[in-house]
Design a protein around this motif. Structure first.
Motif, mmCIF file in Angstrom:
data_model
loop_
_atom_site.group_PDB
_atom_site.id
_atom_site.type_symbol
_atom_site.label_atom_id
_atom_site.label_comp_id
_atom_site.label_asym_id
_atom_site.label_seq_id
_atom_site.Cartn_x
_atom_site.Cartn_y
_atom_site.Cartn_z
ATOM 1 N N SER A 221 -16.100 1.893 -1.494
ATOM 2 C CA SER A 221 -14.815 2.409 -1.981
ATOM 3 C C SER A 221 -14.262 1.657 -3.174
ATOM 4 N N ARG B 222 0.816 -1.226 0.000
ATOM 5 C CA ARG B 222 0.000 0.000 0.000
ATOM 6 C C ARG B 222 0.847 1.274 0.000
ATOM 7 N N PHE C 161 -12.579 -8.669 4.115
ATOM 8 C CA PHE C 161 -13.432 -7.733 4.843
ATOM 9 C C PHE C 161 -14.799 -7.753 4.174
ATOM 10 N N LYS D 40 -4.313 3.935 3.274
ATOM 11 C CA LYS D 40 -4.898 4.175 1.947
ATOM 12 C C LYS D 40 -4.590 5.625 1.578
ATOM 13 N N ASP E 208 -18.435 4.091 7.666
ATOM 14 C CA ASP E 208 -17.195 3.385 7.338
ATOM 15 C C ASP E 208 -16.695 3.983 6.035
ATOM 16 N N LEU E 209 -15.796 4.933 6.172
ATOM 17 C CA LEU E 209 -15.309 5.683 5.006
ATOM 18 C C LEU E 209 -14.201 4.917 4.278
ATOM 19 N N GLY E 210 -13.404 4.177 5.001
ATOM 20 C CA GLY E 210 -12.371 3.341 4.362
ATOM 21 C C GLY E 210 -11.167 4.099 3.858
ATOM 22 N N SER E 211 -11.359 4.792 2.730
ATOM 23 C CA SER E 211 -10.187 5.325 2.024
ATOM 24 C C SER E 211 -9.414 6.409 2.777
ATOM 25 N N ASN F 263 -6.143 -1.781 11.956
ATOM 26 C CA ASN F 263 -6.564 -1.475 10.581
ATOM 27 C C ASN F 263 -8.050 -1.139 10.619
ATOM 28 N N ASN F 264 -8.582 -0.791 9.448
ATOM 29 C CA ASN F 264 -9.967 -0.354 9.436
ATOM 30 C C ASN F 264 -10.940 -1.501 9.702
ATOM 31 N N ILE G 179 -14.133 -6.192 0.695
ATOM 32 C CA ILE G 179 -12.874 -5.544 0.326
ATOM 33 C C ILE G 179 -11.724 -6.492 0.582
ATOM 34 N N VAL H 203 -21.760 2.623 4.574
ATOM 35 C CA VAL H 203 -20.452 2.109 4.171
ATOM 36 C C VAL H 203 -20.087 2.716 2.825
ATOM 37 N N HIS H 204 -18.914 3.302 2.748
ATOM 38 C CA HIS H 204 -18.450 3.883 1.498
ATOM 39 C C HIS H 204 -18.162 2.750 0.522
ATOM 40 N N SER I 236 -8.853 3.883 6.995
ATOM 41 C CA SER I 236 -7.547 3.219 7.059
ATOM 42 C C SER I 236 -6.418 4.241 7.142
HETATM 43 C C1 LIG Z 1 -10.372 -0.607 2.933
HETATM 44 C C2 LIG Z 1 -11.670 -0.633 3.590
HETATM 45 C C3 LIG Z 1 -11.874 -1.449 4.704
HETATM 46 C C4 LIG Z 1 -10.800 -2.320 5.251
HETATM 47 O O1 LIG Z 1 -9.762 -1.530 5.746
HETATM 48 P P1 LIG Z 1 -8.331 -2.165 6.147
HETATM 49 O O2 LIG Z 1 -7.579 -1.007 6.715
HETATM 50 O O3 LIG Z 1 -7.754 -2.698 4.880
HETATM 51 O O4 LIG Z 1 -8.607 -3.224 7.149
HETATM 52 C C5 LIG Z 1 -13.114 -1.431 5.286
HETATM 53 N N1 LIG Z 1 -14.110 -0.660 4.800
HETATM 54 C C6 LIG Z 1 -13.952 0.138 3.724
HETATM 55 C C7 LIG Z 1 -15.116 0.947 3.228
HETATM 56 C C8 LIG Z 1 -12.717 0.177 3.072
HETATM 57 O O5 LIG Z 1 -12.559 0.970 2.012
#
Ligand SMILES: *Cc1c(COP(=O)(O)O)cnc(C)c1O
Length: 468
Positions: free
Chosen positions: A228, A96, A183, A295, A258-261, A151-152, A179, A225-226, A292
């Motif tokens: 992503s 990453r 996940f 990202k 849960d934005l993720g990016s 981690n996310n 993901i 949840v995004h 995360s």
């Molecule tokens: C990437 C992502 C995750 C997982 O995150 P990690 O840091 O890889 O565990 C969960 N939810 C969303 C929306 C993501 O984009």
């Protein structure tokens, strides 16, 4: 089968008397040399048995060379740097986000010395592990409170376990994401002990769908949840964060995103116009946002949770917090990354991920021209050209965005594209490339200029060896 050759195979102990192997033992230790000697002898025996080695005499030198190669290979770190020539900026398989030099310095300083991980120098008493980053996260995002985990995925697990266990969490059917293969929203939900309450359809979810699902005793949370790593296009409808926040407030339910990016802000770049940032998410009034660290933030692997103080406090008290805690190296990297973000302009210039993503077409073509010039000498064995193409954000982020880039196209004359691609992966600093249209492509967006010499050296070596 050649019995004479089989008889000529030396004994391990005799072979180890060879002066080159004696020095190898001095350099690498006896065990690794012994291991490589045994496997080289096994290999030679097999080759004689199946006729690959034949003739009058056994060439001992070949065996010694293969032992030395084996020891050298075996002594290398398995986790090692590679050159990412794919143009995929956040390449999950390639680690990453590469860290900025200032971040690396902070990590190396902490790694080899005692430090203030959980120590408060002022009082001489116990300090809090996360105190080093929480106020920085709040300063940068404007959030009331923050916490950090591994981690996310861990962040989501913690959020659901601490705030919704035994209750229902309402999620749109258009946002049940997977993901990276492991996940998956429904599975995380099941693990956390919260109950998934799906609403709406794959392409359309209305506010009234959410409204109809809540109000029961069991309602515990509204989760957005995004999406992503995918986009639903065509006839679609989703409820905005602001609308969800209003609904949540009316029913006294926390709204989690849960934005993720983890893009902090837009950095005045057209590239990020379509991507929702941490600042925008929080501005909508949502109670908790998680993202995360590795990202679009461009830091170490981590899960960052920001939002309402009372909810964050509840999560901090949960036993999973300890199971998901980050170590001092991650903490050092995260703190140093966040410090760069105190100045957004500085971040855009020095966080490697942002640098690569916002590189102009002029910069990219200059880089390509420079690498092309260095590769001039290999022209007799390989057609080389500069072409335009596209790079991707990667890491499950911004899947529909394609960024214009400059590529070096290599079309080898005496070997196949596949063979060249494989050979590039097996040099000391492996080069990972893309191949299509009968060419191997190097995308200059993700290649550090400091790697140009190494790339040129490897390509020259591969093509010259092929000619022999
Ligand atoms: C990437 C992502 C995750 C997982 O995150 P990690 O840091 O890889 O565990 C969960 N939810 C969303 C929306 C993501 O984009």
């Amino acid at each position: 089968m050649n019995k004479k050759l089989l008889r000529e195979l030396p004994k391990v102990d005799d072979l180890l008397l060879d002066s080159r192997l004696v020095s190898a033992v001095r350099e690498f230790g006896r065990k690794p040399v012994l291991k490589s000697t045994r496997s080289a002898l096994d290999c030679a025996r097999q080759s004689i048995l199946n006729g690959q080695i034949d003739g009058d005499r056994l060439v001992l030198d070949d065996i010694v060379m293969s032992i030395l190669e084996g020891v050298a290979r075996d002594s290398q770190m398995s986790l090692k740097p590679v050159i990412n020539a794919t143009g995929v900026v956040l390449h999950t398989n390639l680690g990453r986000a590469p860290l900025a030099p200032a971040v690396w310095r902070a990590v190396s300083e902490i790694a080899c010395q005692y430090n203030t991980l959980e120590y408060d120098v002022a009082s001489g008493g116990r300090g809090a592990r996360y105190s080093h980053v929480e106020s920085l996260i709040c300063e940068i995002t404007g959030a009331e409170a923050a916490l950090v985990v591994n981690n996310n995925a861990a962040a989501m697990m913690l959020i659901l376990s601490a705030l919704a266990k035994g209750g229902e969490v309402v999620v749109s059917r258009g946002e049940l994401v997977e993901i990276g293969g492991s996940f998956r929203v429904p599975e995380i939900m099941a693990q956390s002990g919260a109950e998934l309450r799906e609403v709406g359809t794959t392409n359309k979810t209305h506010l009234r769908d959410y409204a109809a699902a809540i109000g029961a005793e069991k309602s515990a949370m509204l989760l957005k949840v995004h999406t992503s790593n995918y986009r639903i296009v065509g006839f679609t409808e989703e409820v905005t964060l602001t609308q969800l926040v209003e609904l949540g407030r009316a029913h006294d339910l926390p709204v989690v995103y849960d934005l993720g990016s983890g893009l902090i802000e837009g950095f005045d770049s057209p590239l990020f116009e379509s991507e929702i940032s941490v600042l925008e998410s929080l501005a909508s009034g949502v109670d908790v946002v998680s993202f995360s660290g590795d990202k679009l933030l461009g830091g170490p692997q981590a899960g960052i949770v920001v939002g309402r103080r009372d909810l964050i406090e509840k999560m901090k008290m949960h036993p999973l917090m300890r199971a998901f805690r980050i170590d001092k190296l991650t903490l050092a990297a995260l703190e140093a990354t966040l410090r760069i973000y105190r100045d957004a302009d500085e971040a855009k210039l020095t966080v490697p991920i942002l640098q690569m993503l916002t590189m102009s077409e002029g910069q990219l073509s200059d880089r390509a021209a420079k690498l092309y010039a260095l590769l001039k000498d290999v022209e007799p064995h390989c057609d080389i050209a500069i072409e335009t193409g596209t790079s991707q954000v990667g890491g499950g982020s911004m899947p529909t965005v394609e960024m214009a880039t400059s590529l070096i196209a290599l079309r080898p004359k005496a070997m196949s594209v596949h063979a060249l691609q494989t050979a590039l992966r097996t040099v000391a600093k492996p080069i990972v490339t893309r191949a299509f249209n009968d060419c191997v492509y190097l995308d200059v967006r993700t290649i550090a200029e400091s790697d140009y010499d190494s790339i040129v050296g490897s390509i020259v070596k591969i093509l010259n060896e092929k000619r022999k």
